[in-house]
Design a protein around this motif. Sequence first.
Motif, PDB file in Angstrom:
ATOM      1  N   GLU A  49       0.820  -1.211   0.000  1.00  0.00           N
ATOM      2  CA  GLU A  49       0.000   0.000   0.000  1.00  0.00           C
ATOM      3  C   GLU A  49       0.852   1.259   0.000  1.00  0.00           C
ATOM      4  N   ASN A  50       2.017   1.170   0.609  1.00  0.00           N
ATOM      5  CA  ASN A  50       2.924   2.313   0.642  1.00  0.00           C
ATOM      6  C   ASN A  50       3.316   2.734  -0.773  1.00  0.00           C
ATOM      7  N   ARG A  51       3.469   1.775  -1.670  1.00  0.00           N
ATOM      8  CA  ARG A  51       3.835   2.065  -3.050  1.00  0.00           C
ATOM      9  C   ARG A  51       2.742   2.896  -3.717  1.00  0.00           C
ATOM     10  N   CYS A  52       1.487   2.602  -3.413  1.00  0.00           N
ATOM     11  CA  CYS A  52       0.377   3.364  -3.980  1.00  0.00           C
ATOM     12  C   CYS A  52       0.396   4.808  -3.496  1.00  0.00           C
ATOM     13  N   GLU A  53       0.767   5.006  -2.250  1.00  0.00           N
ATOM     14  CA  GLU A  53       0.881   6.361  -1.720  1.00  0.00           C
ATOM     15  C   GLU A  53       2.013   7.118  -2.414  1.00  0.00           C
ATOM     16  N   GLN A  54       3.096   6.415  -2.722  1.00  0.00           N
ATOM     17  CA  GLN A  54       4.205   7.039  -3.424  1.00  0.00           C
ATOM     18  C   GLN A  54       3.793   7.436  -4.841  1.00  0.00           C
ATOM     19  N   ILE A  55       3.016   6.576  -5.491  1.00  0.00           N
ATOM     20  CA  ILE A  55       2.523   6.884  -6.829  1.00  0.00           C
ATOM     21  C   ILE A  55       1.634   8.118  -6.773  1.00  0.00           C
ATOM     22  N   ASP A  56       0.750   8.165  -5.783  1.00  0.00           N
ATOM     23  CA  ASP A  56      -0.125   9.333  -5.631  1.00  0.00           C
ATOM     24  C   ASP A  56       0.694  10.603  -5.421  1.00  0.00           C
ATOM     25  N   SER A  57       1.739  10.502  -4.630  1.00  0.00           N
ATOM     26  CA  SER A  57       2.600  11.649  -4.367  1.00  0.00           C
ATOM     27  C   SER A  57       3.289  12.118  -5.654  1.00  0.00           C
ATOM     28  N   LEU A  58       3.783  11.181  -6.438  1.00  0.00           N
ATOM     29  CA  LEU A  58       4.431  11.545  -7.697  1.00  0.00           C
ATOM     30  C   LEU A  58       3.441  12.167  -8.677  1.00  0.00           C
ATOM     31  N   LEU A  59       2.214  11.663  -8.699  1.00  0.00           N
ATOM     32  CA  LEU A  59       1.202  12.240  -9.580  1.00  0.00           C
ATOM     33  C   LEU A  59       0.872  13.670  -9.164  1.00  0.00           C
ATOM     34  N   GLU A  60       0.854  13.924  -7.866  1.00  0.00           N
ATOM     35  CA  GLU A  60       0.616  15.290  -7.378  1.00  0.00           C
ATOM     36  C   GLU A  60       1.755  16.222  -7.788  1.00  0.00           C
ATOM     37  N   LYS A  61       2.994  15.734  -7.673  1.00  0.00           N
ATOM     38  CA  LYS A  61       4.146  16.549  -8.070  1.00  0.00           C
ATOM     39  C   LYS A  61       4.106  16.846  -9.569  1.00  0.00           C
ATOM     40  N   LEU A  62       3.687  15.850 -10.344  1.00  0.00           N
ATOM     41  CA  LEU A  62       3.590  16.041 -11.783  1.00  0.00           C
ATOM     42  C   LEU A  62       2.502  17.063 -12.118  1.00  0.00           C
ATOM     43  N   LYS A  63       1.409  17.039 -11.367  1.00  0.00           N
ATOM     44  CA  LYS A  63       0.341  18.021 -11.558  1.00  0.00           C
ATOM     45  C   LYS A  63       0.843  19.426 -11.229  1.00  0.00           C
ATOM     46  N   LYS A  64       1.620  19.526 -10.161  1.00  0.00           N
ATOM     47  CA  LYS A  64       2.184  20.814  -9.762  1.00  0.00           C
ATOM     48  C   LYS A  64       3.137  21.325 -10.843  1.00  0.00           C
ATOM     49  N   LYS A  65       3.950  20.437 -11.397  1.00  0.00           N
ATOM     50  CA  LYS A  65       4.882  20.810 -12.459  1.00  0.00           C
ATOM     51  C   LYS A  65       4.116  21.274 -13.693  1.00  0.00           C
ATOM     52  N   GLU A  66       2.996  20.615 -13.978  1.00  0.00           N
ATOM     53  CA  GLU A  66       2.154  20.990 -15.105  1.00  0.00           C
ATOM     54  C   GLU A  66       1.623  22.420 -14.921  1.00  0.00           C
ATOM     55  N   ARG A  67       1.165  22.734 -13.709  1.00  0.00           N
ATOM     56  CA  ARG A  67       0.676  24.085 -13.422  1.00  0.00           C
ATOM     57  C   ARG A  67       1.783  25.122 -13.566  1.00  0.00           C
TER      58      ARG A  67
END
Length: 85
Positions: A23-41
Amino acid sequence: MGLDKLIKKLKQKLNKGHKSKNENRCEQIDSLLEKLKKKERELKNLLADENDKSERKHLKLELKIASVERKKGLKRRAELKKKCK
């Protein structure tokens, strides 16, 4: 973190996430997706402020790459959702 590093980490986590039930891996994926969204903005803001044609073209390309990779990541994350409960 640069766009290349974010994409590389996301791809690594998504590939490993398929084989693992951690489950920790899923949280890491979510975190990376958030960072990618921030980079997109950030790229959208830079693009809005840029006047140089060549730099705008470069920023548009980076924005498109970030957007496509984020969409692929979100799709893959949805597939892993069952394993991340």
